[in-house]
Design an enzyme around this catalytic site. Structure first.
Site, PDB file in Angstrom:
ATOM      1  N   CYS A  62      19.441  15.911  -8.293  1.00  0.00           N
ATOM      2  CA  CYS A  62      19.424  14.864  -9.281  1.00  0.00           C
ATOM      3  C   CYS A  62      18.492  14.948 -10.695  1.00  0.00           C
ATOM      4  O   CYS A  62      17.375  15.353 -10.547  1.00  0.00           O
ATOM      5  CB  CYS A  62      18.852  13.564  -8.590  1.00  0.00           C
ATOM      6  SG  CYS A  62      18.733  12.049  -9.340  1.00  0.00           S
TER       7      CYS A  62
ATOM      8  N   CYS B 299      23.218  15.284 -15.838  1.00  0.00           N
ATOM      9  CA  CYS B 299      23.319  14.441 -14.748  1.00  0.00           C
ATOM     10  C   CYS B 299      24.335  14.848 -13.893  1.00  0.00           C
ATOM     11  O   CYS B 299      25.585  15.542 -14.205  1.00  0.00           O
ATOM     12  CB  CYS B 299      23.701  13.007 -15.223  1.00  0.00           C
ATOM     13  SG  CYS B 299      24.251  11.638 -13.778  1.00  0.00           S
TER      14      CYS B 299
ATOM     15  N   HIS C 271      26.648  13.833 -12.238  1.00  0.00           N
ATOM     16  CA  HIS C 271      28.018  13.196 -12.378  1.00  0.00           C
ATOM     17  C   HIS C 271      28.653  13.875 -13.480  1.00  0.00           C
ATOM     18  O   HIS C 271      30.125  13.838 -13.531  1.00  0.00           O
ATOM     19  CB  HIS C 271      27.996  11.787 -12.537  1.00  0.00           C
ATOM     20  CG  HIS C 271      27.743  11.053 -11.357  1.00  0.00           C
ATOM     21  ND1 HIS C 271      26.498  10.968 -10.856  1.00  0.00           N
ATOM     22  CD2 HIS C 271      28.457   9.992 -10.570  1.00  0.00           C
ATOM     23  CE1 HIS C 271      26.585  10.289  -9.641  1.00  0.00           C
ATOM     24  NE2 HIS C 271      27.578   9.801  -9.540  1.00  0.00           N
TER      25      HIS C 271
ATOM     26  N   GLU D  15      32.024   7.296 -10.914  1.00  0.00           N
ATOM     27  CA  GLU D  15      31.888   6.526  -9.475  1.00  0.00           C
ATOM     28  C   GLU D  15      33.183   5.738  -9.297  1.00  0.00           C
ATOM     29  O   GLU D  15      33.729   5.570  -8.266  1.00  0.00           O
ATOM     30  CB  GLU D  15      30.708   5.586  -9.571  1.00  0.00           C
ATOM     31  CG  GLU D  15      29.249   6.333  -9.290  1.00  0.00           C
ATOM     32  CD  GLU D  15      28.716   6.702  -8.283  1.00  0.00           C
ATOM     33  OE1 GLU D  15      29.521   6.285  -6.845  1.00  0.00           O
ATOM     34  OE2 GLU D  15      28.033   7.647  -8.059  1.00  0.00           O
TER      35      GLU D  15
ATOM     36  N   ASP E 163      19.461  14.231  -3.396  1.00  0.00           N
ATOM     37  CA  ASP E 163      20.153  13.454  -4.532  1.00  0.00           C
ATOM     38  C   ASP E 163      20.000  12.102  -4.116  1.00  0.00           C
ATOM     39  O   ASP E 163      19.967  11.661  -3.038  1.00  0.00           O
ATOM     40  CB  ASP E 163      21.677  14.040  -4.619  1.00  0.00           C
ATOM     41  CG  ASP E 163      22.305  13.716  -5.977  1.00  0.00           C
ATOM     42  OD1 ASP E 163      21.860  13.748  -6.829  1.00  0.00           O
ATOM     43  OD2 ASP E 163      23.156  12.669  -6.061  1.00  0.00           O
ATOM     44  N   SER E 164      20.237  11.444  -5.379  1.00  0.00           N
ATOM     45  CA  SER E 164      20.159   9.866  -5.211  1.00  0.00           C
ATOM     46  C   SER E 164      21.241   9.153  -4.359  1.00  0.00           C
ATOM     47  O   SER E 164      21.379   8.463  -3.849  1.00  0.00           O
ATOM     48  CB  SER E 164      20.257   9.042  -6.409  1.00  0.00           C
ATOM     49  OG  SER E 164      21.177   9.640  -7.362  1.00  0.00           O
TER      50      SER E 164
END
Lengths: 263, 263
Positions: free
Chosen positions: A74, A184, A186, A154, A11-12
């Protein structure tokens, strides 16, 4: 695949932990190697070429481990680098976009249903979801880049006035979808907010989708009682550990965290 | 410094253009070399060590040009890497934090005045502004990490409901400051919003502050009618050009854009 199943998760940053959560619940793997490119996160605002370059560097990292399968948690990586990774990897590689589309086909039988794809700027720009959905016969697809959700998550903002205003900002002019892809890592963390805005819409979650995809395509079954996880990050693995504790699971499953090569 | 003054501007991405704008208006330089690490932006969420490492890579880049002075437009770089850059650079290096503090001393004479420092998570965590302000005798300093403003500006959201909600979220419990430091290159772009929330508060702008600082410390005068600018980016210099056009100045001043070494 060998008997002791070992998966790599790329993942990023920390977002891929939402996919790890689903994989832990499924008990597919004996061991998971998690690699987050935390020093260069986020990928969703970057170029195709940069994303491919960073992904191939991650591939080199995973070659040091005896993994059976690499899962790119990701969406942005899955949108741009999956073909290149598949071409160059000595192990299986699975992204999250194909599984997401598979989940749509299983949940939405009407090909005229309105499917809304949300993701980072890069993921939406790739039109990868739309292309695959069209191949499956869907003809009423909308796309919306909703990158601000990444920043909100975040910042640990999961609701409240800013979230409400952001939902309105992105979706006020969009017809209510029958299904919405949370494209995504997130976004599943604000699943409730999506559902609050789009009541009755079927939400598609990459992590859940990939579990189903692995079952169907690799005949995986949940035979492990406990999955060992090793964390690697291009910076600050301690922070990754902190987020893992907060988001996902109890401390006992976090066995080790290491820095990996520096970028 | 030589007669034909050449400055290097280092920023994590495009945000440093807000500093360039002030420098162009001041006409201090014959030529500006702008380097944005767009492939790894943003820096404000990164570690100290990573920030120093990336900054030293930027320094290597600037060594290829015959610059007289390097200006680190990025507050996060100025907070963590300025000492290391000064130590290793064969030319003058100036950050934006010292100039920002100088601007406070010039505008706020009362040492009991309430100074509010805003910046990225990394900048605030460094406590660099507070330390320097305390050295100047100020004793009523607050700090607030307001990283979401970076994302909003990047998404071209300069006002409206999301901005209002974010202002409230960050500042509702903060006593109205006498001066507020906009400690991130992105923040001057939402100057009006800051001022709307904190009426009569004196806003400190890095770009304006650095012009004053250069005048006082390097005896610079605005003798050039036109400053030539060359743009370099670790990815997508075209996008940098696009933002430069939008934010700052007419197209005619953008002479050249190039990719630089890849990270």
């Amino acid at each position: 695949m060998t008997k002791q199943l070992k998966a790599g998760i790329f993942d990023s940053g920390a977002g891929g932990l939402s996919v790890v959560k689903s994989l832990l619940e499924a008990n597919f793997f004996d061991e998971i190697i998690y690699y987050g490119d935390t020093a260069r996160v986020p990928y969703g605002i970057k170029d195709k070429n940069t994303i491919i370059r960073y992904s191939l560097e991650a591939l080199e990292f995973f070659k040091n481990f005896n993994i059976d399968i690499l899962i790119t948690a990701c969406n942005t990586v899955s949108a741009y680098a999956i073909e290149e990774l598949k071409k160059q990897a000595p192990f299986d590689v699975v992204g999250v976009i194909e599984p997401g589309v598979l989940a749509v086909t299983e949940k939405i039988k009407n090909k005229n249903a309105h499917i809304l794809v949300t993701g980072t700027n890069a993921t939406i720009k790739s039109k990868k979801y739309t292309k695959l959905l069209q191949e499956k016969g869907y003809n009423n697809i909308s796309e919306k880049a909703t990158g601000l959700f990444v920043s909100l998550v975040e910042e640990q903002i999961f609701g409240g006035k800013i979230m409400d205003a952001t939902m309105e900002y992105y979706f006020n002019n969009i017809k209510k979808p029958d299904a919405l892809i949370m494209g995504c890592t997130h976004f599943p963390l604000i699943k409730n907010e999506y559902q609050k805005f789009f009541k009755d819409t079927v939400l598609i979650h990459s992590g859940e989708a990939i579990v189903q995809y692995l079952k169907e395509n690799f005949n995986l079954t949940g035979k492990y009682q406990k999955t060992n996880i090793k964390y690697f990050a291009t910076e600050n693995p301690e922070h990754l550990k902190e987020i893992a504790k907060q988001w996902l699971f109890d401390d006992s499953k976090i066995l080790q965290e290491n820095k990996c090569q520096k970028f």
